[in-house]
Enzyme design. Sequence first.
Site, PDB file in Angstrom:
ATOM      1  N   ASN A   1       0.848  -1.200   0.000  1.00  0.00           N
ATOM      2  CA  ASN A   1       0.000   0.000   0.000  1.00  0.00           C
ATOM      3  C   ASN A   1       0.879   1.244   0.000  1.00  0.00           C
ATOM      4  O   ASN A   1       0.746   2.121   0.830  1.00  0.00           O
ATOM      5  CB  ASN A   1      -0.904  -0.014   1.244  1.00  0.00           C
ATOM      6  CG  ASN A   1      -1.981   1.047   1.204  1.00  0.00           C
ATOM      7  OD1 ASN A   1      -2.731   1.147   0.247  1.00  0.00           O
ATOM      8  ND2 ASN A   1      -2.071   1.844   2.258  1.00  0.00           N
TER       9      ASN A   1
ATOM     10  N   SER B   1       4.873   6.696   5.472  1.00  0.00           N
ATOM     11  CA  SER B   1       4.767   5.264   5.197  1.00  0.00           C
ATOM     12  C   SER B   1       5.218   4.420   6.385  1.00  0.00           C
ATOM     13  O   SER B   1       6.248   4.691   6.994  1.00  0.00           O
ATOM     14  CB  SER B   1       5.616   4.908   3.973  1.00  0.00           C
ATOM     15  OG  SER B   1       5.281   3.643   3.448  1.00  0.00           O
ATOM     16  N   GLY B   2       4.433   3.419   6.706  1.00  0.00           N
ATOM     17  CA  GLY B   2       4.823   2.442   7.711  1.00  0.00           C
ATOM     18  C   GLY B   2       5.365   1.212   7.014  1.00  0.00           C
ATOM     19  O   GLY B   2       4.598   0.338   6.607  1.00  0.00           O
TER      20      GLY B   2
END
Length: 379
Positions: free
Chosen positions: A227, A299-300
């Site tokens: 994602n 973003s992770g």
Amino acid sequence: MPNTPSDNAFDSKTMTPSGKMRAAGLGLQFPGIPGQHNSITDVTGVSVGYATLIKGQGALKVGKGPVRTGVTAILPRPKSEACTPVFAGCFSFNGNGELTSSHYLEEVGLLTLPITITNTHACGLTRDATLRWASQNYPAEFLDDFGLPVAAETYDGFLNDINGFHVTNEHVFEAIESATSGPIEEGSVGGGTGMKSFGFKAGSGTASRRVEYAGQDYIVGTFVQSNFGKRDDLTILGHPIGKVLSEPEMIENTVNTELSSIIGIIATDAPLLPHQLKRLARRAALGMGKTGGIGAHGSGDIFLAFSTANGDVLGDTKPAVQKAAFIPDADLDFLFEAVIRSTEEAIINSMVANEGMEGRDGNFVPALPHSALKNLMKT
């Protein structure tokens, strides 16, 4: 719509069980030798299950939909051995995300119970529901003990009613109980249902590599919930294809906040210690980078690796000095490479095995055009 392939036509390396094309089915040849199904489930004992929630269309009505989300469950060991730990390690390449139990993993290097992956606002629920499932199925083990299961998340609010909290305990139970080995679905399934990467529909993807050490064959398998990434950055097999794919465009009727992430789970049957598994988890970021990921601020990008080896040692609860098998650190390069290659391909599979999806407020994320990838192989 994809058709379910016949037993005679089905090749799990090129198609998913429902007939969706995978990267290899388009002729994309990623380096390395894949396992039997080119899947994390090629590691014996590992299984994957999904609960997929797709409901409604049109304008967002918080609490009612549209719903485009779900839960993925990854079981490191068979259900009958769910309370037997595995050695594990994790790595945060960019920490704008969540993976529960990371402090415990850092402290003792052990992981038990199913891993769940879902949307950002359901992460706590899937963690707690996993404990409910464990306490119901293993009451003796949890009578006077605790559990710290791993739950992870990525953000699906562009397509999903994320503040409607549609994921329930029952969906977590469904994902765990439906977990299977062998070929698994990819794309918009489970926790990956509402996800996108590089401006194309993405979500759940997997790949594996067969490796050899000292005369013994091993498997490295990766599963991603993808994602992340901007269209211009998309790179496939070294080709900056995103720069020439201005079409089809996303339809953005609401703000696209670019809240992006990737969760990567790496499994292997090679005997490794926790610090070595953390080293493997770090290399997944290089696989992400090969597709164009940069570890953006929002973003992770969090990765976890575990080994199913040493089960006899880790399952022994008697007081005793234990002896664990492991491959020397100086000889791990072949595993590093397998992680990078399988992560890269898993990300691309998450987009190839997919279709365009419309979600809340008419927001639309198109599918990665297969024709462009076929043309890529001609250049």
